[in-house]
Design a protein around this motif. Sequence first.
Motif, PDB file in Angstrom:
ATOM      1  N   MET A 139      20.052 -12.317 -14.266  1.00 61.75           N
ATOM      2  CA  MET A 139      18.828 -11.840 -15.088  1.00 61.75           C
ATOM      3  C   MET A 139      17.892 -13.154 -15.437  1.00 61.75           C
ATOM      4  O   MET A 139      18.384 -14.142 -15.615  1.00 61.75           O
ATOM      5  CB  MET A 139      19.259 -11.177 -16.117  1.00 61.75           C
ATOM      6  CG  MET A 139      18.362 -10.471 -17.100  1.00 61.75           C
ATOM      7  SD  MET A 139      18.787  -9.311 -18.512  1.00 61.75           S
ATOM      8  CE  MET A 139      19.041  -7.852 -17.285  1.00 61.75           C
ATOM      9  N   GLU A 171      13.588  -4.905 -16.595  1.00 61.56           N
ATOM     10  CA  GLU A 171      14.524  -4.593 -17.448  1.00 61.56           C
ATOM     11  C   GLU A 171      14.718  -4.253 -18.788  1.00 61.56           C
ATOM     12  O   GLU A 171      15.494  -3.640 -19.259  1.00 61.56           O
ATOM     13  CB  GLU A 171      15.699  -5.772 -17.083  1.00 61.56           C
ATOM     14  CG  GLU A 171      16.222  -5.754 -15.683  1.00 61.56           C
ATOM     15  CD  GLU A 171      16.912  -4.800 -14.944  1.00 61.56           C
ATOM     16  OE1 GLU A 171      17.441  -4.176 -15.599  1.00 61.56           O
ATOM     17  OE2 GLU A 171      16.879  -4.864 -13.816  1.00 61.56           O
ATOM     18  N   PHE A 176      12.576  -8.936 -19.856  1.00 58.99           N
ATOM     19  CA  PHE A 176      13.736  -9.050 -19.109  1.00 58.99           C
ATOM     20  C   PHE A 176      13.464  -8.701 -17.621  1.00 58.99           C
ATOM     21  O   PHE A 176      13.179  -7.504 -17.594  1.00 58.99           O
ATOM     22  CB  PHE A 176      14.920  -8.593 -19.789  1.00 58.99           C
ATOM     23  CG  PHE A 176      15.554  -9.187 -21.154  1.00 58.99           C
ATOM     24  CD1 PHE A 176      16.287 -10.341 -21.075  1.00 58.99           C
ATOM     25  CD2 PHE A 176      14.811  -8.666 -22.216  1.00 58.99           C
ATOM     26  CE1 PHE A 176      16.622 -10.896 -22.380  1.00 58.99           C
ATOM     27  CE2 PHE A 176      15.135  -9.285 -23.534  1.00 58.99           C
ATOM     28  CZ  PHE A 176      16.229 -10.335 -23.549  1.00 58.99           C
ATOM     29  N   GLU A 220      15.097  -8.569 -13.484  1.00 57.53           N
ATOM     30  CA  GLU A 220      16.170  -8.314 -12.661  1.00 57.53           C
ATOM     31  C   GLU A 220      16.283  -9.784 -12.301  1.00 57.53           C
ATOM     32  O   GLU A 220      17.644 -10.255 -12.100  1.00 57.53           O
ATOM     33  CB  GLU A 220      15.797  -7.482 -11.566  1.00 57.53           C
ATOM     34  CG  GLU A 220      16.775  -7.369 -10.479  1.00 57.53           C
ATOM     35  CD  GLU A 220      16.190  -6.512  -9.373  1.00 57.53           C
ATOM     36  OE1 GLU A 220      15.993  -6.802  -8.267  1.00 57.53           O
ATOM     37  OE2 GLU A 220      16.205  -5.128  -9.707  1.00 57.53           O
TER      38      GLU A 220
END
Length: 103
Positions: free
Chosen positions: A1, A36, A52, A54
């Motif tokens: 991440m 994300e 955020f 991936e």
Amino acid sequence: MFVSLTRVKTSDQPIENATIVAEEMLGWLQEIEGFEGLLLLSRPGTTLGLAFWESREVAERHSTLRTQFVERVMAVADVEIEERIDYDVTFAHVGPLMSESTG
């Protein structure tokens, strides 16, 4: 991440404005593949936005588009971008952290 951090100077704007901006940003960001989540942390005079992703590759693939969008939103919100930095997430434990607005 992977996470992209943006720090903005909000001057004397009400802290509640950050929630309004976040809600608008979320609607747009959710349309981007690999997005994300979004977290905004605010105090008088400053807001930190953490987007955020991936992976670093996904975030970089959308870098130009993300930059243009953030700059437009910040201009409309009348805040000044002070810093944009990227990080790899090396550890996270946040539990069920999901709040549309904590006020």
